[in-house]
Design a protein around this motif. Sequence first.
Motif, PDB file in Angstrom:
ATOM      1  N   GLY A   1       0.822  -1.208   0.000  1.00 52.01           N
ATOM      2  CA  GLY A   1       0.000   0.000   0.000  1.00 52.01           C
ATOM      3  C   GLY A   1       0.851   1.251   0.000  1.00 52.01           C
ATOM      4  N   SER A   2       1.912   1.265   0.801  1.00 49.18           N
ATOM      5  CA  SER A   2       2.800   2.434   0.830  1.00 49.18           C
ATOM      6  C   SER A   2       3.346   2.718  -0.548  1.00 49.18           C
TER       7      SER A   2
ATOM      8  N   LEU B   1       2.472   8.780   7.115  1.00 45.88           N
ATOM      9  CA  LEU B   1       2.653   9.403   5.806  1.00 45.88           C
ATOM     10  C   LEU B   1       4.134   9.513   5.453  1.00 45.88           C
ATOM     11  N   ALA B   2       4.958   9.852   6.444  1.00 47.49           N
ATOM     12  CA  ALA B   2       6.398   9.929   6.173  1.00 47.49           C
ATOM     13  C   ALA B   2       6.908   8.562   5.720  1.00 47.49           C
ATOM     14  N   SER B   3       6.447   7.517   6.408  1.00 49.28           N
ATOM     15  CA  SER B   3       6.889   6.172   6.043  1.00 49.28           C
ATOM     16  C   SER B   3       6.429   5.814   4.636  1.00 49.28           C
ATOM     17  N   GLU B   4       5.185   6.143   4.334  1.00 49.39           N
ATOM     18  CA  GLU B   4       4.643   5.842   3.010  1.00 49.39           C
ATOM     19  C   GLU B   4       5.510   6.475   1.919  1.00 49.39           C
ATOM     20  N   LEU B   5       5.768   7.767   2.077  1.00 47.16           N
ATOM     21  CA  LEU B   5       6.502   8.472   1.025  1.00 47.16           C
ATOM     22  C   LEU B   5       7.960   8.017   0.974  1.00 47.16           C
ATOM     23  N   PHE B   6       8.521   7.734   2.142  1.00 49.81           N
ATOM     24  CA  PHE B   6       9.892   7.262   2.219  1.00 49.81           C
ATOM     25  C   PHE B   6      10.049   5.915   1.517  1.00 49.81           C
ATOM     26  N   LEU B   7       9.153   4.991   1.858  1.00 50.08           N
ATOM     27  CA  LEU B   7       9.240   3.656   1.254  1.00 50.08           C
ATOM     28  C   LEU B   7       8.990   3.711  -0.248  1.00 50.08           C
ATOM     29  N   SER B   8       7.987   4.484  -0.664  1.00 45.82           N
ATOM     30  CA  SER B   8       7.684   4.506  -2.095  1.00 45.82           C
ATOM     31  C   SER B   8       8.801   5.208  -2.869  1.00 45.82           C
ATOM     32  N   ALA B   9       9.414   6.236  -2.273  1.00 47.21           N
ATOM     33  CA  ALA B   9      10.516   6.904  -2.963  1.00 47.21           C
ATOM     34  C   ALA B   9      11.684   5.928  -3.152  1.00 47.21           C
ATOM     35  N   THR B  10      12.004   5.179  -2.100  1.00 42.97           N
ATOM     36  CA  THR B  10      13.090   4.207  -2.229  1.00 42.97           C
ATOM     37  C   THR B  10      12.747   3.152  -3.273  1.00 42.97           C
ATOM     38  N   PHE B  11      11.503   2.670  -3.223  1.00 42.58           N
ATOM     39  CA  PHE B  11      11.103   1.662  -4.198  1.00 42.58           C
ATOM     40  C   PHE B  11      11.210   2.206  -5.621  1.00 42.58           C
TER      41      PHE B  11
ATOM     42  N   LYS C   1      16.912  11.333  -3.847  1.00 40.96           N
ATOM     43  CA  LYS C   1      16.949  12.569  -3.080  1.00 40.96           C
ATOM     44  C   LYS C   1      15.805  12.590  -2.060  1.00 40.96           C
ATOM     45  N   HIS C   2      14.602  12.210  -2.517  1.00 38.09           N
ATOM     46  CA  HIS C   2      13.463  12.200  -1.592  1.00 38.09           C
ATOM     47  C   HIS C   2      13.666  11.200  -0.468  1.00 38.09           C
ATOM     48  N   ALA C   3      14.196  10.034  -0.817  1.00 41.12           N
ATOM     49  CA  ALA C   3      14.422   9.013   0.209  1.00 41.12           C
ATOM     50  C   ALA C   3      15.407   9.532   1.247  1.00 41.12           C
ATOM     51  N   VAL C   4      16.455  10.178   0.787  1.00 43.45           N
ATOM     52  CA  VAL C   4      17.469  10.690   1.705  1.00 43.45           C
ATOM     53  C   VAL C   4      16.882  11.754   2.628  1.00 43.45           C
ATOM     54  N   ARG C   5      16.004  12.604   2.071  1.00 42.15           N
ATOM     55  CA  ARG C   5      15.425  13.653   2.903  1.00 42.15           C
ATOM     56  C   ARG C   5      14.417  13.109   3.908  1.00 42.15           C
ATOM     57  N   LEU C   6      13.638  12.112   3.462  1.00 43.89           N
ATOM     58  CA  LEU C   6      12.545  11.637   4.317  1.00 43.89           C
ATOM     59  C   LEU C   6      13.017  10.675   5.396  1.00 43.89           C
TER      60      LEU C   6
ATOM     61  N   PHE D   1      16.249  -0.691  -0.157  1.00 46.40           N
ATOM     62  CA  PHE D   1      14.831  -1.020  -0.043  1.00 46.40           C
ATOM     63  C   PHE D   1      14.639  -2.304   0.763  1.00 46.40           C
ATOM     64  N   THR D   2      15.499  -3.297   0.489  1.00 45.70           N
ATOM     65  CA  THR D   2      15.402  -4.557   1.228  1.00 45.70           C
ATOM     66  C   THR D   2      15.590  -4.308   2.731  1.00 45.70           C
ATOM     67  N   LEU D   3      16.590  -3.507   3.072  1.00 46.01           N
ATOM     68  CA  LEU D   3      16.852  -3.248   4.487  1.00 46.01           C
ATOM     69  C   LEU D   3      15.721  -2.441   5.132  1.00 46.01           C
ATOM     70  N   PHE D   4      15.157  -1.520   4.359  1.00 42.09           N
ATOM     71  CA  PHE D   4      14.050  -0.733   4.922  1.00 42.09           C
ATOM     72  C   PHE D   4      12.833  -1.620   5.173  1.00 42.09           C
ATOM     73  N   ILE D   5      12.617  -2.598   4.274  1.00 41.11           N
ATOM     74  CA  ILE D   5      11.511  -3.529   4.528  1.00 41.11           C
ATOM     75  C   ILE D   5      11.784  -4.302   5.816  1.00 41.11           C
TER      76      ILE D   5
END
Lengths: 451, 341
Positions: free
Chosen positions: B22-23, B168-178, B197-202, B267-271
Motif C-alpha cells: 500500500g505504501s 505518511l512519512a513512512s509511506e513516502l519514504f518507502l515509495s521513494a526508495t522503491f 533525493k526524496h528518500a534521503v530527505r525523508l 529497499f530490502t533493508l528498509f523492509i
Amino acid sequence: MDELTIARSLFGSSLAFHIIFATLGVGLPFMILISEIIYQVTGDRDYTLMAKRWTKAQAILLGVAIPSGTIVGVQLSLLWPRFMEVVGEVIALPFQIELFAFFIEALFMSIYVYAADRLSPVSRIASVFLVALGGGASAVLITSANAWMNTPTGFETSDGQITNVQPMQAFFNPSFPSAALHVLVSAWMTGAFVIAGLAAWRLLRRKQGYREVRYHQKALMMSLAVGGIMSLATAWNGHAAGQVLYEYQPEKLAAAEGHFETQAYAPLALGGVVDLEKGELVGAIKIPWMLSFLADNRFDAVVKGLNDFPRENWPPFYVHTLFNLMVGIGTLLMILSLVSWIIKWRRRHREALPRWLLWILSSTGILSMLAIEFGWIFTCSGRQPWTVYHYQRTAESVTRATGLGLWFVLFISLYILLFIGTILVMRSYFKRHPLQDEWKQIQAHPTERRW
Amino acid sequence: MNDPLLAISLVWLFVFIYAILGSVDFGAGFWSMFYTRKRDTQAGSIANRFLSPTWEVTNVFLVLLVVSLVGFFPAAIYTFGMALLIPGSLVLILLTIRSAFMVFHYSVQRFRDTLDLVSGVTGVLIPALLVSILPILAGGFIDPDTHMLQVGKLFTSPVTYAYLAFGLASELFLSATFLADYSREADDESTYQVFRKHAVRLGPFTLLTAVLTTLLMGQEAVWLREHLLDQRLWFILSSLCFFIGYLSLFWRPRDGNKARGIPRLAFTLFIAQYALASFAYGRAHLPYLVYPYLTVEGSITNPEMLRYLLISFMIGMAILVPGFYYFWRLFLKDKRYLHQQ
C-alpha cells in the motif's frame, strides 16, 4: 426511515450495483474465451477482434467491479457485524477461498490487459481462461455463503452459543449445488445477451459497410447461441432450485407463489397481486396442479401455504412479482434466441435478421440484467425476516451505529457517478477505436499465430 | 505456538504485506501527482508505469486482511465494525474513486490531470485514514457505552497526528526508495536521482516521527507505551537496519557509470526495518486486539474452522505463488515493459 431500513437499503444498493459488474465479470470472459476458441477453429480474424474489443470493455468494467466488490466485502462487517460473527464461526471457508479466486482473476486480468502484446497466443488464451475461471469460481464460492444463509447447516446451538461446527457441511449446504449452478449459468447467459443486445443495436444502424454488418452478425448469432443454451440451462436448473425451496424454505416458496392455503394439487399462479386483507392472491392466472408438480414431481404433493406459518415470519409479498418477472424474462429470452436462429436458418441467403426482430433483440442485454437483479432481490427479500434462516433475524444482525443516512447518500452518489463514468468511458473508447482502424491494423500485421 | 497466536501472526503478516504494498502503491500515486507538472523529468510516468498493473493486486490484499480477520476472529467483528464504520466507509469511497479513475484513464488516455490529482490526493488520504486505525485500536477513542468511535476526540488528539505524520512519512519514504530502485532497473538514472533525493530527505523524518508517536502515546495508551519499551531489542535491530540501509544510499555501486547508492539493498533493508518494528509493535499490542474490549484469545474462532482456514491458506498460497512470480517477471523485471516510452 429507521436505521435498519437504511442499512438494508444501503447494502442492497451496494449489492445491486456490484452484481451488474460481477455478473459481467463472469459472463464476458466466458464469451471472450469462446470467441478465442472459435478463432482457433475457423481462422476467422473477426473472432480475435471481438475478443480483443470485449477485453477492453472487460478491463473498464473490472475497474469498477474490483472496488465495488471490496465495498461489499467490507460493508458486510461494517453494517452487519452480528451476522459476520456467525459467518466467521461457521461459513468463513468459502469467503477465504473466494479470495484466492479473486487473486487469480486480478493477477491474470492485469497480465491479459497490460502485457497482451508480449504474450504468445497460448499464454494469452491461458490467461483469459484463468480470468474466466477466477471469476466463475468467485461467483460459486460467494453463492455458497449466500446459499448457507438460506439453508444453514454445519453447526448446532446451545444456550445461544454456536457449537460443533462442521465447515465442510456448512460449505456444501443443501441449496449450494442448485444455487451455484444457477448463478453461474445465468451469468454466462447474461454475458451473452449483453453482447447480443449491443450487436443487434449496432445492426440497426443504416449506414455501414458490408464488413461491419458481417462482423456484428457473427457476434449476434454466436452470443444468441450461447445465450439460448444458457437460458435453457438456467431454467432447467431453476426448477431444481425451486424444489430445494419446497423442501427447505417452504415460506419462501409460498411467498414466491402467493400461496396461502396448504393443499395438494396446488395451482401455479402467474401474475396477480397479494391482497393482505383477504389473505389471497388477486388477479392471477392459475394453472391447476402445476405448483405441486413443479415442487415435487407429483400432482398430489402437498404444498404448504403461508397460513401455516406465524405471520411475523412471512416474507414481503412483492417477491411474487419479482419471481414472475425473473422467470418471464428467462422464458422470453429462450424463445427469442430460438426464433432468431430459426429465422436465420430459413433466410440462409439473406444476411440480416428482420429489423423488427433486431429491435426486440437489442433489449435482451438490459432484460437479462434485470432478471439477474430481480432474482437476487427475490432470494434475499424472500429470506426475510431472517439473515440466517430460522437462526438470526435481520434486525438482530444490524449494526447499532447511528447516522447511516449520510453514508447512504454518499454511496448512492458514488454509484451514480461510477455508472455514468463507465458508460462515458466505454463510448469514448469505442468511438476512438472504430472497427475500420482495427482492420487496418490487421492488414498491416496479417499473420496471427494459431496453436 | 498456540492457535490464537498463530492466527494473529498470520493477520499481522497480511497487515504488514498490505502496509508495504500500500505504501508503494499510494506513494506512487502521490509522486505521480507531484511530478505531473514537471514534464522535464520522467518521474511521473515511471510512477504511473508501475502503478497501472499493480493496484488491482494490492487491493486484493486489503480484502484478504478483512476476510482473514472475520475468519480468524469472528468475535471481534462487532467491535471492529462499530468502531471503524466511519474511517472504513471513507476509505471505501476514496478507494473506489481512485481505482475507477486509474482504469478509466488507462482506457481512454484522457483526464490525465484529473487522474493525477485524484490518485495523488487519495494517495495521501487513504493511508492517513488507515493509519488512524492504530490509535483507535490502542484505546481511548471508543465510547464505552455506545461502542461508537468518538470522531471529534480522535481528530483533536495530538497522538493521532503523530501517528499520521509517522504513517505518511513512512509511506513516502518507502515509495521513494522503491521507485528509485524501479528507475534504476529501468536504466533511468536521472529519475533515480530524483527519488533517491526524496528518500534521503525523508529517512530521518520517519525516525523522528516514530519517536514522537511513542512519546505522545502516553496520553491515551500508557499500557502500550510500557509494552513497547519492553520490546527495546527489536527496535534497536530495526534502527540498525535503517542506518545500514540509509548509508547504502550513499555507497558507490560497482558499475562506475551509475550514481551513488544501491537502492535494491536499501529497499530490502528498509523492509526489514519496518518488519522488525511492526513485529515489535504487534507483540507489544498483545494480548489486545482492541484495548480494553477485545483480546486475541477471546476472539478466536472455533478450532475446527481454524484448521480448515489454515489448510485453505496453504493450498491457496501454493497455487498463487507461481502466479505472483509470473506477474513480477512481466511487470517488474521485463525490460520491454520497463523501457517503453
